[in-house]
Motif scaffolding. Structure first.
Motif, PDB file in Angstrom:
ATOM      1  N   ASP A 109       0.672  -1.284   0.108  1.00 57.29           N
ATOM      2  CA  ASP A 109       0.010   0.135   0.017  1.00 57.29           C
ATOM      3  C   ASP A 109       0.993   1.177  -0.271  1.00 57.29           C
ATOM      4  O   ASP A 109       1.899   1.537   0.850  1.00 57.29           O
ATOM      5  CB  ASP A 109      -0.912  -0.082   1.863  1.00 57.29           C
ATOM      6  N   ASP A 110       0.449   2.355   0.081  1.00 58.47           N
ATOM      7  CA  ASP A 110       0.927   3.586  -0.516  1.00 58.47           C
ATOM      8  C   ASP A 110       2.851   3.952  -1.504  1.00 58.47           C
ATOM      9  O   ASP A 110       3.262   4.429  -0.401  1.00 58.47           O
ATOM     10  CB  ASP A 110       1.041   4.610   1.145  1.00 58.47           C
ATOM     11  N   ASP A 122       0.069   5.343  -4.810  1.00 61.64           N
ATOM     12  CA  ASP A 122      -0.454   6.693  -3.682  1.00 61.64           C
ATOM     13  C   ASP A 122      -0.897   7.639  -4.207  1.00 61.64           C
ATOM     14  O   ASP A 122      -0.336   8.021  -5.760  1.00 61.64           O
ATOM     15  CB  ASP A 122       0.818   7.040  -3.018  1.00 61.64           C
ATOM     16  N   GLU A 145      -4.290   4.459  -6.490  1.00 64.49           N
ATOM     17  CA  GLU A 145      -5.527   5.409  -5.886  1.00 64.49           C
ATOM     18  C   GLU A 145      -5.325   6.910  -5.892  1.00 64.49           C
ATOM     19  O   GLU A 145      -4.740   7.057  -6.547  1.00 64.49           O
ATOM     20  CB  GLU A 145      -4.591   5.400  -4.198  1.00 64.49           C
TER      21      GLU A 145
HETATM   22 MG    MG Z   1      -3.487   3.686   0.205  1.00 64.04          MG
END
Ligand code: MG
Ligand code: C2E
Ligand code: MG
Ligand code: MG
Length: 291
Positions: free
Chosen positions: A179-180, A202, A236
């Motif tokens: 993630d990110d 991200d 995202e």
């Molecule tokens: Mg994220």
């Protein structure tokens, strides 16, 4: 003691720090009762195929309806992590998300996966995988339908333990997402050696994507590299059609963002899915295309 140091600025800083600490422990105290008081709710945000805009997954995003109003996870997750309240809360999120998504899959007939965020503290529990497997068995969610999302800091807290845990999750048929991506400090080569299936880029990556050819080239190169390593790429935070066009052009696989849908309660998710699945005239948008 700050007063003895003589500088007024230090006194102010010290008081601010004390106040911040007091606010944190007050929040921690309230958070410790949030579960039993039914103040927590899992929202879901669709993740769609970049080409067809069909829903492929939903991310479970926690909401806290506290007495002081709706509190952002960006605020309370760090407190939950520090106090280890994330352990019971994380277990509740996993079980709730799994149960709801089994229901959504049954009602809509869509083969949706569910992405669940996991922190360092959870990953360091030696029985973490056993617990996840128990939840899968109890809810009837297939392992293949579960994606564990971890940030680089969660993994790098204790890399060896994390890599072992993630490898076990994948051996059991689950998927792992980083993630990110792009917000941390580790080298690309280091990160891409982790046992992950999905890289989630991200939103900060999108800042210049519509104005800078360089940023688009960078995104394209990242997608190519991920694909060579058999990883798929989710971007995202896509908010506009222009950003979406740039991201699709770069070859990314799936998209998540306010453009397509915001995080929402499960009832709203079901309503939106029903709307998207309803028969529509020839030439209308594909399933999942509506906001
Ligand atoms: Mg994220
Ligand atoms: P995340 O895992 O990176 O989740 C994506 C965040 O981006 C979500 O924020 C989502 O609402 C937001 N987002 C999605 N599309 C857009 C967009 O188009 N524009 C903008 N500006 N934002 C968008 P949210 O729900 O506030 O969650 C924040 C963070 O809190 C999450 O970031 C995750 O790190 C953490 N979090 C949320 N739920 C949980 C949970 O159940 N467990 C754990 N451990 N962490 C969670
Ligand atoms: Mg996430
Ligand atoms: Mg984030």
């Amino acid at each position: 003691q700050a007063k003895l140091q003589g500088a007024g600025r230090l006194v102010v800083l010290d008081e601010a720090r004390t106040q911040a600490a007091a606010e944190r422990s007050a929040a921690a105290e309230k958070l410790s009762h949030a579960l039993e008081r039914n103040e927590l709710e899992v929202y879901f945000q669709p993740i769609v195929d970049a080409q067809s805009r069909q829903w492929v997954a939903v991310e479970a995003l926690l909401r806290w309806h506290s007495l002081d109003g709706l509190i952002s996870p960006a605020t309370f997750i760090p407190i939950a992590e520090q106090t280890r309240l994330i352990l019971p809360i994380g277990r509740w999120v996993l079980a709730t998300a799994a149960r709801e998504v089994v229901r959504v899959r049954a009602i809509t007939g869509l083969p949706l996966r569910v992405n669940v965020n996991v922190t360092a503290c959870q990953l360091q529990e030696t029985d973490f995988i056993e617990h996840v497997l128990t939840v899968l068995a109890e809810t009837g969610l297939e392992a293949d339908a579960l994606v564990l999302e971890l940030t680089e800091s969660a993994v790098l807290d204790d890399p060896e333990a994390a890599v072992t845990m993630l490898s076990r999750a994948r051996a059991a048929g689950m998927h792992v997402a980083l993630d990110d991506f792009g917000t941390g400090y580790s080298s690309l080569s280091h990160l891409l050696q982790l046992p992950v299936d999905i890289v989630k880029v991200d939103r900060s990556f999108l800042r210049n994507v519509t104005t800078s050819a360089r940023t688009r080239q960078l995104l394209h190169a990242l997608v190519d590299l991920a694909h060579q390593l058999d990883m798929s790429v989710t971007v995202e935070g896509v908010e506009s059609e222009d950003e979406n066009a740039a991201v699709v052009e770069a070859g990314c696989d799936t998209i998540q963002g306010f453009l397509l849908a915001r995080p929402m309660p499960v009832a709203a998710l079901l309503a939106l899915a029903a709307e998207n699945l309803a028969p529509r005239p020839v030439g209308a948008l594909p399933v999942g295309a509506l906001r």
